[in-house]
Scaffold this motif. Structure first.
Motif, PDB file in Angstrom:
ATOM      1  N   LYS A 166     130.115 -81.201 -25.353  1.00 14.39           N
ATOM      2  CA  LYS A 166     130.866 -80.720 -24.198  1.00 14.39           C
ATOM      3  C   LYS A 166     131.738 -81.854 -23.679  1.00 14.39           C
ATOM      4  O   LYS A 166     131.358 -83.022 -23.762  1.00 14.39           O
ATOM      5  CB  LYS A 166     129.887 -80.250 -23.101  1.00 14.39           C
ATOM      6  CG  LYS A 166     129.977 -78.772 -22.821  1.00 14.39           C
ATOM      7  CD  LYS A 166     128.798 -78.260 -22.012  1.00 14.39           C
ATOM      8  CE  LYS A 166     128.754 -78.849 -20.612  1.00 14.39           C
ATOM      9  NZ  LYS A 166     127.647 -78.277 -19.827  1.00 14.39           N
ATOM     10  N   GLU A 167     132.903 -81.507 -23.140  1.00 10.29           N
ATOM     11  CA  GLU A 167     133.868 -82.521 -22.749  1.00 10.29           C
ATOM     12  C   GLU A 167     133.296 -83.535 -21.752  1.00 10.29           C
ATOM     13  O   GLU A 167     133.474 -84.731 -21.902  1.00 10.29           O
ATOM     14  CB  GLU A 167     135.090 -81.838 -22.133  1.00 10.29           C
ATOM     15  CG  GLU A 167     136.397 -82.321 -22.759  1.00 10.29           C
ATOM     16  CD  GLU A 167     137.532 -81.421 -22.376  1.00 10.29           C
ATOM     17  OE1 GLU A 167     138.046 -81.603 -21.262  1.00 10.29           O
ATOM     18  OE2 GLU A 167     137.885 -80.524 -23.174  1.00 10.29           O
ATOM     19  N   ASN A 168     132.600 -83.013 -20.739  1.00 12.40           N
ATOM     20  CA  ASN A 168     132.057 -83.926 -19.730  1.00 12.40           C
ATOM     21  C   ASN A 168     130.555 -84.155 -19.908  1.00 12.40           C
ATOM     22  O   ASN A 168     129.879 -84.602 -18.995  1.00 12.40           O
ATOM     23  CB  ASN A 168     132.360 -83.394 -18.326  1.00 12.40           C
ATOM     24  CG  ASN A 168     131.855 -81.973 -18.165  1.00 12.40           C
ATOM     25  OD1 ASN A 168     131.410 -81.368 -19.135  1.00 12.40           O
ATOM     26  ND2 ASN A 168     131.904 -81.450 -16.955  1.00 12.40           N
TER      27      ASN A 168
ATOM     28  N   LYS B  26     116.137 -88.296 -21.626  1.00 11.89           N
ATOM     29  CA  LYS B  26     116.316 -89.725 -21.403  1.00 11.89           C
ATOM     30  C   LYS B  26     117.802 -90.082 -21.362  1.00 11.89           C
ATOM     31  O   LYS B  26     118.240 -90.897 -20.562  1.00 11.89           O
ATOM     32  CB  LYS B  26     115.641 -90.488 -22.551  1.00 11.89           C
ATOM     33  CG  LYS B  26     114.879 -91.721 -22.124  1.00 11.89           C
ATOM     34  CD  LYS B  26     113.916 -92.121 -23.214  1.00 11.89           C
ATOM     35  CE  LYS B  26     114.111 -93.545 -23.666  1.00 11.89           C
ATOM     36  NZ  LYS B  26     113.180 -93.900 -24.741  1.00 11.89           N
ATOM     37  N   LYS B  27     118.562 -89.418 -22.230  1.00 12.22           N
ATOM     38  CA  LYS B  27     119.988 -89.710 -22.294  1.00 12.22           C
ATOM     39  C   LYS B  27     120.717 -89.128 -21.080  1.00 12.22           C
ATOM     40  O   LYS B  27     121.587 -89.767 -20.491  1.00 12.22           O
ATOM     41  CB  LYS B  27     120.551 -89.115 -23.585  1.00 12.22           C
ATOM     42  CG  LYS B  27     121.892 -89.682 -23.961  1.00 12.22           C
ATOM     43  CD  LYS B  27     122.229 -89.330 -25.388  1.00 12.22           C
ATOM     44  CE  LYS B  27     123.591 -89.862 -25.761  1.00 12.22           C
ATOM     45  NZ  LYS B  27     123.983 -89.447 -27.105  1.00 12.22           N
ATOM     46  N   ILE B  28     120.334 -87.885 -20.737  1.00  7.66           N
ATOM     47  CA  ILE B  28     120.997 -87.208 -19.613  1.00  7.66           C
ATOM     48  C   ILE B  28     120.758 -87.965 -18.309  1.00  7.66           C
ATOM     49  O   ILE B  28     121.660 -88.142 -17.501  1.00  7.66           O
ATOM     50  CB  ILE B  28     120.476 -85.752 -19.504  1.00  7.66           C
ATOM     51  CG1 ILE B  28     120.988 -84.933 -20.685  1.00  7.66           C
ATOM     52  CG2 ILE B  28     120.918 -85.124 -18.179  1.00  7.66           C
ATOM     53  CD1 ILE B  28     120.338 -83.568 -20.800  1.00  7.66           C
ATOM     54  N   TYR B  29     119.518 -88.435 -18.129  1.00  9.68           N
ATOM     55  CA  TYR B  29     119.178 -89.127 -16.872  1.00  9.68           C
ATOM     56  C   TYR B  29     119.101 -90.640 -17.096  1.00  9.68           C
ATOM     57  O   TYR B  29     118.192 -91.315 -16.608  1.00  9.68           O
ATOM     58  CB  TYR B  29     117.850 -88.609 -16.321  1.00  9.68           C
ATOM     59  CG  TYR B  29     117.891 -87.154 -15.935  1.00  9.68           C
ATOM     60  CD1 TYR B  29     118.497 -86.746 -14.740  1.00  9.68           C
ATOM     61  CD2 TYR B  29     117.352 -86.174 -16.762  1.00  9.68           C
ATOM     62  CE1 TYR B  29     118.559 -85.407 -14.389  1.00  9.68           C
ATOM     63  CE2 TYR B  29     117.402 -84.837 -16.419  1.00  9.68           C
ATOM     64  CZ  TYR B  29     117.992 -84.456 -15.235  1.00  9.68           C
ATOM     65  OH  TYR B  29     118.049 -83.132 -14.885  1.00  9.68           O
ATOM     66  N   LYS B  30     120.055 -91.173 -17.838  1.00 10.57           N
ATOM     67  CA  LYS B  30     120.035 -92.584 -18.208  1.00 10.57           C
ATOM     68  C   LYS B  30     120.033 -93.493 -16.977  1.00 10.57           C
ATOM     69  O   LYS B  30     119.317 -94.482 -16.924  1.00 10.57           O
ATOM     70  CB  LYS B  30     121.246 -92.892 -19.093  1.00 10.57           C
ATOM     71  CG  LYS B  30     121.003 -94.008 -20.096  1.00 10.57           C
ATOM     72  CD  LYS B  30     122.085 -94.048 -21.148  1.00 10.57           C
ATOM     73  CE  LYS B  30     123.118 -95.115 -20.825  1.00 10.57           C
ATOM     74  NZ  LYS B  30     124.319 -94.990 -21.672  1.00 10.57           N
TER      75      LYS B  30
ATOM     76  N   ALA C 273     121.148 -78.073 -21.995  1.00 12.49           N
ATOM     77  CA  ALA C 273     122.433 -77.689 -21.393  1.00 12.49           C
ATOM     78  C   ALA C 273     122.279 -77.556 -19.883  1.00 12.49           C
ATOM     79  O   ALA C 273     123.147 -78.009 -19.112  1.00 12.49           O
ATOM     80  CB  ALA C 273     122.917 -76.376 -21.998  1.00 12.49           C
ATOM     81  N   MET C 274     121.165 -76.967 -19.462  1.00 16.62           N
ATOM     82  CA  MET C 274     120.968 -76.769 -18.022  1.00 16.62           C
ATOM     83  C   MET C 274     120.628 -78.072 -17.319  1.00 16.62           C
ATOM     84  O   MET C 274     121.088 -78.326 -16.202  1.00 16.62           O
ATOM     85  CB  MET C 274     119.864 -75.728 -17.790  1.00 16.62           C
ATOM     86  CG  MET C 274     120.274 -74.345 -18.263  1.00 16.62           C
ATOM     87  SD  MET C 274     118.985 -73.124 -17.993  1.00 16.62           S
ATOM     88  CE  MET C 274     119.226 -72.772 -16.271  1.00 16.62           C
ATOM     89  N   GLU C 275     119.821 -78.915 -17.971  1.00 15.97           N
ATOM     90  CA  GLU C 275     119.493 -80.214 -17.378  1.00 15.97           C
ATOM     91  C   GLU C 275     120.764 -81.055 -17.212  1.00 15.97           C
ATOM     92  O   GLU C 275     120.918 -81.794 -16.241  1.00 15.97           O
ATOM     93  CB  GLU C 275     118.475 -80.964 -18.251  1.00 15.97           C
ATOM     94  CG  GLU C 275     117.075 -80.344 -18.279  1.00 15.97           C
ATOM     95  CD  GLU C 275     116.272 -80.635 -17.006  1.00 15.97           C
ATOM     96  OE1 GLU C 275     116.789 -81.329 -16.114  1.00 15.97           O
ATOM     97  OE2 GLU C 275     115.127 -80.138 -16.907  1.00 15.97           O
ATOM     98  N   GLU C 276     121.657 -80.930 -18.178  1.00 19.75           N
ATOM     99  CA  GLU C 276     122.911 -81.671 -18.116  1.00 19.75           C
ATOM    100  C   GLU C 276     123.736 -81.218 -16.914  1.00 19.75           C
ATOM    101  O   GLU C 276     124.321 -82.031 -16.194  1.00 19.75           O
ATOM    102  CB  GLU C 276     123.691 -81.441 -19.409  1.00 19.75           C
ATOM    103  CG  GLU C 276     124.701 -82.502 -19.719  1.00 19.75           C
ATOM    104  CD  GLU C 276     125.311 -82.275 -21.089  1.00 19.75           C
ATOM    105  OE1 GLU C 276     125.226 -83.180 -21.915  1.00 19.75           O
ATOM    106  OE2 GLU C 276     125.852 -81.181 -21.336  1.00 19.75           O
TER     107      GLU C 276
ATOM    108  N   GLN D   3     124.842 -83.285 -13.329  1.00 21.28           N
ATOM    109  CA  GLN D   3     126.238 -83.418 -12.884  1.00 21.28           C
ATOM    110  C   GLN D   3     126.484 -82.771 -11.527  1.00 21.28           C
ATOM    111  O   GLN D   3     127.371 -83.188 -10.796  1.00 21.28           O
ATOM    112  CB  GLN D   3     127.171 -82.778 -13.927  1.00 21.28           C
ATOM    113  CG  GLN D   3     127.263 -83.597 -15.200  1.00 21.28           C
ATOM    114  CD  GLN D   3     127.783 -82.778 -16.354  1.00 21.28           C
ATOM    115  OE1 GLN D   3     127.994 -81.573 -16.214  1.00 21.28           O
ATOM    116  NE2 GLN D   3     127.998 -83.419 -17.479  1.00 21.28           N
ATOM    117  N   GLN D   4     125.730 -81.710 -11.208  1.00 14.93           N
ATOM    118  CA  GLN D   4     125.985 -80.978  -9.969  1.00 14.93           C
ATOM    119  C   GLN D   4     124.891 -81.292  -8.954  1.00 14.93           C
ATOM    120  O   GLN D   4     123.712 -81.283  -9.284  1.00 14.93           O
ATOM    121  CB  GLN D   4     126.013 -79.471 -10.246  1.00 14.93           C
ATOM    122  CG  GLN D   4     127.080 -79.082 -11.257  1.00 14.93           C
ATOM    123  CD  GLN D   4     126.909 -77.650 -11.742  1.00 14.93           C
ATOM    124  OE1 GLN D   4     126.087 -76.904 -11.239  1.00 14.93           O
ATOM    125  NE2 GLN D   4     127.712 -77.279 -12.724  1.00 14.93           N
ATOM    126  N   ASP D   5     125.286 -81.525  -7.740  1.00 11.12           N
ATOM    127  CA  ASP D   5     124.311 -81.852  -6.710  1.00 11.12           C
ATOM    128  C   ASP D   5     123.522 -80.628  -6.254  1.00 11.12           C
ATOM    129  O   ASP D   5     122.376 -80.734  -5.851  1.00 11.12           O
ATOM    130  CB  ASP D   5     125.021 -82.477  -5.496  1.00 11.12           C
ATOM    131  CG  ASP D   5     125.421 -83.900  -5.797  1.00 11.12           C
ATOM    132  OD1 ASP D   5     124.769 -84.514  -6.672  1.00 11.12           O
ATOM    133  OD2 ASP D   5     126.398 -84.386  -5.195  1.00 11.12           O
TER     134      ASP D   5
END
Lengths: 254, 278
Positions: free
Chosen positions: B9-11, B52-56, B89-92, B96-98
Motif C-alpha cells: 500500500k502506498e502509505n 512489530k514492523k507496523i508498531y516499530k 491491514a486493519m492494524e496498519e 495510522q488513524q487516531d
C-alpha cells in the motif's frame, strides 16, 4: 529397546504434523510405513497403515473435536500387528484402546497445561516480547510431542513381549468378527463427514455419487470431477442473486 | 513492477516479503491448540513479525496489539493466513488513524472464523483429505509404497498452494472487500458448491470403501441361492448404503460415537458367529 526408541521418534515426528502446516503426516497411512521400516516389514506396514487409516477416517480433529489419538494408536497398533504377525485386525483391536488412553492424556494437556502456557504468553505480550510468545507457542507444541514419544516408547517397550500371548488368547470368531467390523467402520467415518457437510439441498448428490460408483464403477476421482460439473450446473456463479435451486439432476435421484 | 521489499500500500509498511514471513509463521497454527482460546498463540505468532514492523516506533501500540491478537481464534489452519492478512491491514490502519476502533479487528476476525472454516473444513478436510485417503489407501492396501506418497501429495500440493494464496490475498483484499463478497452471496454459493462436491465424493466412497457381504442363502445344497447375489442384482453395494444410513440415523439421534464403535465390534462378532456376514 532401540526399536522402542525409534517408534517413539515416529510418534514425535507425527505430532510435528501440526508444526509444519497440518500436512497429515500424523495419519496412520503415513506413519504405518515408517513403523514397517523400523520393524523390518515395510510392505505390511503400508498395508496395516491403510487399513487403520480407513478405520480412523472419522477420527480427525475438526473445530473443537478432539478425536482418539491416532498417532499413538496408529504407531503402536501397526507395530504390534507386525511383531505379532496378526495383520490389520490385530492393529485395530490394539490401536483403539491405546488411542483412547492417549486421548485422555491429550485432554489433560489441552484443558490444563496449555491454557496455563497461554496465560504465560499474555504476560510476555504485555511486555511487548514477540520472541517469547513464539517460543512459548512452539514449546507448548513440543511438550506434547515429547509426551507422545514417552507413551509410545513405554507402550512398545513394556507391551511387545506380552502381546503375542494376548493375541493367541483371542478366539478366532472375535478376530473374524472384527474383520467384518473393520469393513463396516469406514461407513461410520462417512456418516460423520456427511453430518458435517450435508444438508437437504445437497443430499441428492450423495446418492448421485453412490450410484455412479455402484452401477457405473466410476472411481472416486472421476466422481470428484463430475461433482465440479454438477456444482457448475446447479449454481449460477455469474449472476448476483442468492443461491437458486434448479432441477438439473433430479432424474438421477431416488 | 514492484519488488518484494516495497510496501504494497502506498502509505503502508507491509511488503510482499512480510506476507511471505506470515505464510511461514502460519505453519504451526494448530501446534499449541487448547480448549480455552484454541489457536490464539498460533495466530499471534503468525502476525507478530508484521505487528512489530507496523508498531516499530510505538512500544505501547505493539503491546496492545500483541494482547489483542492473543484472543480466542479457531479456523481451518490452512486458510488462517487470510485472516492474518486482513488483521495486518486493519492494524496498519489503526497505527495510522487516531480514531480507529480497535475492537473492530477482533470482530472481523470472529466474523471470518465461521464462514472460512466452513469452506476450509468441507473443501480440505471433508473433500480433499477423503480424496487423498481414497486414492492413497487403495494403493496402500496392496502394499504399494506409492500409497502414502500420493496421499501426502494429493492433500498437500493444493493445501499449501491455498495457504500461500491466502497469505498473499488476505492483506490486499482487506476488510472492506470481504464484506462485499459476503453481501453479494458469492460466499454462500461457494459453500454450496463445496457441499455438492463433498457429498458426491462421500457417496462414491461409501460404495467403494465400505465392505459388507452377507453369507446367507435361500434353500440349501446345490439349489441354494446366495442372497448377496440377489442384492447385487438390484443395487450393488446396497448393504454399504444401508449401514451408512444406520450410522447417520444413530448419530442424528445423538448416540455416542464410543457406543457406535463398541456396537460395531459386537455386531461383527455376532455376525461372524452365526455366519450372517463374512
Amino acid at each position: 529397546m532401540l526399536q522402542a526408541l525409534l517408534l517413539g521418534c515416529i510418534a514425535f515426528i507425527g505430532k510435528c504434523d501440526l508444526a509444519t502446516g497440518t500436512n497429515l503426516i500424523q495419519r496412520p497411512i503415513v506413519l504405518g510405513p515408517l513403523v514397517g521400516l523400523v520393524l523390518g516389514d515395510l510392505k505390511l506396514g503400508v498395508e496395516v497403515g491403510a487399513a487403520l487409516e480407513l478405520a480412523f477416517l472419522g477420527q480427525y480433529s475438526v473445530g473443537a473435536f478432539i478425536p482418539p489419538n491416532v498417532i499413538v494408536g496408529g504407531v503402536l497398533g501397526t507395530a504390534f500387528a507386525i511383531t505379532t504377525g496378526g495383520g490389520a485386525e490385530i492393529a485395530f483391536t490394539m490401536a483403539f484402546p491405546i488411542a483412547l488412553l492417549a486421548q485422555a492424556i491429550d485432554n489433560v494437556l489441552f484443558s490444563v497445561v496449555r491454557p496455563m502456557m497461554g496465560t504465560l504468553a499474555d504476560k510476555f505480550a504485555a511486555k511487548g516480547n514477540v520472541k517469547a510468545i513464539t517460543m512459548i507457542h512452539m514449546g507448548t507444541g513440543f511438550i506434547t510431542c515429547t509426551v507422545l514419544f514417552l507413551i509410545t516408547f513405554f507402550g512398545f517397550w513394556l507391551g511387545s513381549s506380552q502381546m503375542q500371548a494376548i493375541v493367541d488368547a483371542i478366539p478366532a470368531v472375535v478376530t473374524s468378527g472384527l474383520t467384518i467390523a473393520c469393513g463396516i467402520l469406514p461407513a461410520m467415518g462417512f456418516a460423520m463427514l456427511a453430518r458435517m457437510i450435508m444438508n437437504k439441498k445437497v443430499a441428492p448428490f450423495f446418492f448421485l455419487g453412490f450410484l455412479l460408483s455402484s452401477y457405473f464403477r466410476v472411481p472416486v476421482v472421476g466422481i470428484a470431477f463430475l461433482g465440479v460439473i454438477a456444482a457448475l450446473i446447479k449454481i449460477d456463479f455469474t449472476s448476483n442473486n442468492q443461491v437458486t435451486v434448479q432441477g438439473g439432476m433430479d432424474d438421477e435421484d431416488f | 513492477m514492484k519488488t518484494s521489499n516495497q510496501p504494497i500500500k502506498e502509505n503502508g509498511v507491509i511488503t510482499k516479503k512480510d506476507l511471505k514471513t506470515m505464510f511461514w509463521r502460519s505453519l504451526p497454527m494448530e501446534f499449541s491448540w487448547h480448549y480455552e482460546r484454541q489457536m490464539h498463540m498460533g495466530f499471534c505468532t503468525m502476525v507478530s513479525q508484521g505487528l512489530k514492523k507496523i508498531y516499530k516506533d510505538d512500544e505501547e501500540g505493539l503491546k496492545e496489539a500483541l494482547q489483542r491478537n492473543l484472543e480466542f481464534f479457531n479456523i481451518t489452519a490452512h486458510v488462517s493466513p487470510f485472516v492474518g492478512g486482513i488483521t495486518l491491514a486493519m492494524e496498519e490502519m489503526n497505527a495510522q488513524q487516531d480514531d480507529f476502533d480497535t475492537s473492530s479487528i477482533n470482530a472481523v476476525k470472529a466474523a471470518l472464523m465461521g464462514p472460512l472454516s466452513g469452506i476450509g473444513d468441507s473443501l480440505l478436510l471433508g473433500t480433499l483429505r477423503i480424496l487423498a485417503v481414497g486414492i492413497g489407501a487403495s494403493l496402500s492396501a496392496t502394499g504399494n509404497i506409492l500409497g502414502p506418497i500420493l496421499f501426502l501429495l494429493i492433500f498437500n500440493v493444493p493445501a499449501f498452494a491455498l495457504r500461500y494464496l491466502c497469505a498473499m490475498k488476505g492483506y490486499k483484499l482487506g476488510a472492506n472487500y470481504l464484506e462485499k463478497i459476503q453481501s453479494s452471496g458469492l460466499m454462500e454459493k461457494f459453500m454450496f458448491a463445496a457441499g455438492i462436491l463433498g457429498t458426491m465424493v462421500i457417496g462414491g466412497m461409501t460404495n467403494e470403501l465400505v465392505s459388507v457381504t452377507t453369507l446367507l442363502q435361500i434353500g440349501s445344497g446345490e439349489s441354494a441361492t446366495l442372497i448377496q447375489g440377489v442384492l447385487d442384482g438390484i443395487l450393488p453395494g446396497m448393504l454399504s448404503l444401508v449401514v451408512m444410513g444406520i450410522y447417520y440415523y444413530l448419530m442424528n439421534k445423538k448416540v455416542n460415537v464410543m457406543w457406535l464403535l463398541i456396537g460395531t465390534a459386537i455386531l461383527g462378532i455376532v455376525c461372524a458367529q452365526f455366519g450372517i456376514l463374512g
